[in-house]
Motif scaffolding. Structure first.
Motif, short mmCIF file in Angstrom:
data_model
loop_
_atom_site.label_atom_id
_atom_site.label_comp_id
_atom_site.label_asym_id
_atom_site.label_seq_id
_atom_site.Cartn_x
_atom_site.Cartn_y
_atom_site.Cartn_z
N GLU A 251 50.20 37.17 42.57
CA GLU A 251 49.73 36.19 41.60
C GLU A 251 49.53 34.86 42.33
OE1 GLU A 251 49.01 36.30 38.36
OE2 GLU A 251 49.40 38.44 38.11
N GLY B 161 47.84 31.93 40.61
CA GLY B 161 47.67 30.76 39.75
C GLY B 161 46.34 30.08 40.01
N ASP B 162 46.31 28.76 39.87
CA ASP B 162 45.07 28.01 40.09
C ASP B 162 44.93 27.64 41.56
OD1 ASP B 162 44.31 28.03 37.40
OD2 ASP B 162 45.60 26.31 36.95
N SER C 238 43.68 36.02 37.93
CA SER C 238 44.96 35.41 38.29
C SER C 238 45.37 35.74 39.72
CB SER C 238 46.05 35.89 37.32
OG SER C 238 46.31 37.28 37.48
N LYS C 239 44.67 36.69 40.33
CA LYS C 239 44.93 37.04 41.72
C LYS C 239 44.05 36.23 42.68
CE LYS C 239 47.62 40.52 40.44
NZ LYS C 239 49.00 40.76 40.88
#
Length: 531
Positions: free
Chosen positions: A278, A280-281, A318-319
């Motif tokens: 993961e 995130g941004d 999200s990856k």
């Protein structure tokens, strides 16, 4: 429509598309039929993991737009995976040639064009030369395989039982001949054995599953399934200059095998989702995936398979992965997937038929309202290398729609010569890594041996005991014999075995994503694959 003030147009475009080091410059806006170089159209890198669409009729410049995006991402250090259906994108590996058309386009944009080559890996899903892409049946798991084969609930249950049986006995399912042999064995010689341990299975269901596997095999599935499995981490590399690697999958034969294409796409998205952390941004994508001729992904796909792909497209952002679909009309993409796409690049559409006019009306309605263009009219008048563009800004809000003259590609707009392809392949470490097929003992060999032993009446007690050894016993051997673990780590074939087993867990659990919540709660969960 009344003429709009140029100053207001320029202000609107510069406000919507701020040009900076964190954006991808694509071209310049058009106002009242004239290119305005100051109206630079630049897309924020940080929003590209919201995915995108490149659409337009044949001959309008979609492929060159795709090429420009790939080049720009590579320069920004973003690795790219490009699916080359038509076989005309390999030229990215070589510098482009100057021409009067390129000079004129660059001048109109006030753009300093220069020829440039990009780092390329050539991959192959079929028998073409290149890095071989493969996955095992076990890695797919029963849920994903059921989606691909378009099985009903009863047939899916039978397939899950087959996987459970092989899993409990430690019998690897690697390729299509393995799953076929397992079905044949448990429908005949092993029928009593499986009914005693797991319950009865329908012979009509196994026959249907077998027939659908043979259909998939006929579309080239036997080439895709097997070992060694491709590691998706090999897609996210950069060269010594910091350019992102562009991995081109040569798929010129895939147009006649849409189900194999859907199978591969779902496998790839699932593999990336399962293995990438993961993120995130991020300031820019970790990987950008371009799917040319995207209608082939959905052409022969069942509703369940489309739903599965939709789930992957939604979750994979999200990856840090960006997915771009390239096709003739936005209507080629299922509406639920189309709604998730943040960047839209619309080339010209043709209004030859009633269906064409309907598609134009639908496409125009999908874009933000604008005071500067009559979209439904101008969408049929766009020239080659010209498109309507809208994206998401850094706040996730759709930007103003702008008619854009796109910059020309820096790399070759054509294919590589055979000699040039050979040079790339000879210098590739990945080609060497995946060149040799692994053919370890699996379900086909193990169950064929059991059938022969049953026929000869020579099955020994020792062999029966070995045949019924469970994964628990295998794990205990690993715990009690450190030297065995050491041998595994040094053996390439054994490492592939361990890798496949590890990925079975993730892939099987991931397959549950495609099951509606109501059905999921009703299933009895036990065993490796969640059944």
């Amino acid at each position: 429509m009344a003429k709009q003030d140029k100053a207001k147009f320029l202000e609107a475009i510069q406000s919507a598309y701020p040009n900076s080091d964190s954006t991808l410059y694509l071209g310049a806006g058009v106002h009242e039929g004239k290119t305005i170089p100051e109206a630079k159209v630049a897309i924020p890198l940080s929003t590209l993991n919201r995915h995108g669409l490149i659409a337009g009729a044949t001959g309008t410049g979609k492929t060159k737009t795709l090429q420009v995006l790939c080049e720009s991402l590579s320069v920004s250090g973003v690795p790219v995976l490009l699916m080359d259906i038509k076989g005309d994108l390999s030229g990215i590996a070589k510098e482009g040639s100057d021409s009067d058309i390129i000079k004129e386009r660059a001048k109109s944009l006030d753009y300093a064009w220069k020829p440039e080559a990009f780092p390329v890996e050539l991959l192959s899903l079929s028998g073409d030369k290149g890095v071989r892409l493969k996955a095992t049946i076990s890695e797919f798991g029963p849920v994903l395989l059921s989606r691909i084969l378009n099985l009903n609930d009863t047939q899916q249950g039978v397939l899950a039982l087959i996987f459970k049986y092989c899993d409990d006995l430690g019998i690897p399912l690697l390729d299509l001949k393995d799953i076929k042999k397992a079905l044949q064995y448990l429908s005949n010689e092993g029928k009593e054995e499986i009914e005693k341990e797991y319950g009865a299975i329908s012979s009509s269901s196994t026959a249907t599953i077998l027939r659908k596997i043979i259909e998939l095999e006929g579309e080239g599935g036997e080439i895709f399934f097997g070992e060694p499995s491709f590691e998706v981490e090999d897609l996210i590399k950069k060269d010594n200059d910091g350019k992102g690697q562009i991995s081109i999958i040569r798929l010129t034969e895939i147009q006649s095998k849409p189900r194999l294409f859907s199978t591969f796409m779902l496998s790839l998205l699932t593999e990336i989702y399962a293995n990438f952390p993961e993120e995130g941004d991020l300031k820019q994508p970790k990987l950008a995936l371009f799917i040319d001729e995207a209608h082939l992904v959905f052409e022969e796909a069942s509703k369940d398979l489309v739903n599965q792909i939709e789930s992957m497209v939604r979750l994979i952002r999200s990856k840090g992965v960006a997915v771009f679909f390239c096709t003739q009309s936005p209507t080629d993409i299922p509406s639920d997937i189309l709604a998730q796409l943040g960047l839209k690049i619309q080339h010209a559409l043709r209004a030859f038929t009633a269906n064409d006019r309907k598609a134009i009306k639908e496409a125009s309605a999908n874009y933000p309202e604008t005071d500067f263009y009559e979209v439904d009219k101008e969408i049929t008048e766009l020239g080659i290398g010209e498109a309507f563009i809208t994206a998401l800004n850094t706040k996730g809000i759709p930007t103003a729609l702008v008619r854009t003259i796109l910059k020309p590609p820096s790399s070759r707009m054509g294919i590589l010569e055979p000699k040039e392809i050979a040079e790339i392949l000879d210098g590739s470490d990945l080609v060497k890594k995946y060149a040799k097929d692994l053919d370890r003992e699996s379900a086909y060999e193990i169950l064929s041996k059991k059938v022969a032993e049953i026929a000869d009446g020579e099955e020994s007690t020792e062999e029966e005991s070995q045949g019924k050894s469970t994964k628990k016993a295998r794990r205990k051997q690993l715990e009690e014999d450190p030297s065995f673990v050491e041998k595994l780590s040094k053996n390439p074939l054994a490492r592939e075995v361990g890798r496949t087993v590890a990925k079975e867990v993730t892939r099987g659990l991931l397959g549950m994503l495609g099951i509606p919540a109501g059905k999921r709660t009703k299933r009895k969960r036990s065993g490796l694959f969640g059944f």
